[in-house]
Design an enzyme around this catalytic site. Structure first.
Site: not given
Length: 278
Positions: A4, A134, A185
């Site tokens: 991430e 997100n 995302d």
């Protein structure tokens, strides 16, 4: 395990990203193909440059100052530091130097997180009751912020003050993904206002026009694609993280690149990320 928060520092030609669950920070120099992996004492998910010597990292206890020469972390802005159930997730620095970032439950507990605005150490709660924050990114002129709660399936947009990055209106649906394949995302916005969004569970990066139309999808060879970043001397390549989290042995056998980080050689025109202003 959970790639991430990728970003790129043009001053050093270095890409950075996290394994949130593994408590690791990756440092990758594109020109020399050299990789360093730094162990962290806390779960981190967002990194921004402060100056040549320091970075700021959003973590499960708030914002830490990271000293590049030693890797030492110094807690400077506690956020949910007394809540052991939550951690940081997606985030991005606005051109004015303020940071938006989100928190979530470590087991994705419903409505356990929030999205915060942090400017020079002052913390403002923007959106409470978030499950998985997100897609935080900003339009080229700094007047629009995008974000999502992945569990809600709606990519949102909200007008903000370009001088402060604080909202001036109410959020509206930019793209309705409810019922679609995978989940919205991480995202970045390029120089012409196009949003590049990773679709978790669908193995792709989607391109959205500034009008809210999905106009293309780039395949990623890992189903749980998590977040893109503009990298390279001209910010003309996409680096994409992915995850192995939650995949069974059978699923991993069918998805052997899960957890890898990729470079997509599709032409893009990205801006460099702004510095965070202490």
């Amino acid at each position: 395990m959970l790639g991430e928060g990728p970003t790129y520092d043009p001053h050093t030609g270095t890409a950075w990203w996290f394994d949130i669950l593994g408590r690791k920070l990756f440092e990758y120099r594109l020109a020399s193909d050299a990789l360093q992996v730094h162990d962290l004492s806390v779960m981190g998910s967002v990194l921004a440059r402060v100056d040549d010597d320091r970075q700021v990292i959003a973590t499960e206890t708030g914002l830490h100052l990271r000293h590049r020469s030693t890797g030492e972390l110094e807690l400077i802005t506690p956020i949910e530091a007394d809540n052991g159930m939550t951690r940081s997730n997606d985030g991005r620095v606005h051109p004015c130097g303020a940071l938006w970032f989100g928190t979530m439950g470590k087991s994705a507990e419903k409505h356990a997180g929030a999205i915060y605005h942090v400017a020079r150490g002052k913390v403002t709660t923007l959106f409470p009751d978030i499950t998985i924050p997100n897609a935080i990114c900003f339009s080229p002129d700094g007047a629009i912020a995008y974000f999502t709660d992945t569990m809600a399936g709606k990519l949102m947009r909200v007008a903000i003050d370009p001088a402060t990055a604080l909202p001036t209106g109410s959020p509206e649906i930019f793209f309705d993904h409810r019922g679609g394949d995978g989940g919205i995302d991480g995202a970045v916005c390029d120089r012409v206002g196009m949003i590049w969004n990773a679709r978790w569970g669908a193995g792709c990066i989607d391109g959205y026009s500034a009008d809210g139309e999905r106009i293309l999808s780039l395949k990623v060879p890992a189903s749980q694609s998590s977040c893109p970043a503009f990298v390279g001397p001209d910010a003309d390549r996409l680096l994409v993280t992915s995850a192995r989290e939650g995949l069974s042995d059978e699923a991993l056998a069918a998805d052997p690149e899960a957890g890898s980080t990729f470079l997509l050689d599709h032409p893009v025109r990205g801006p460099f990320e702004p510095d965070y202003i202490l």
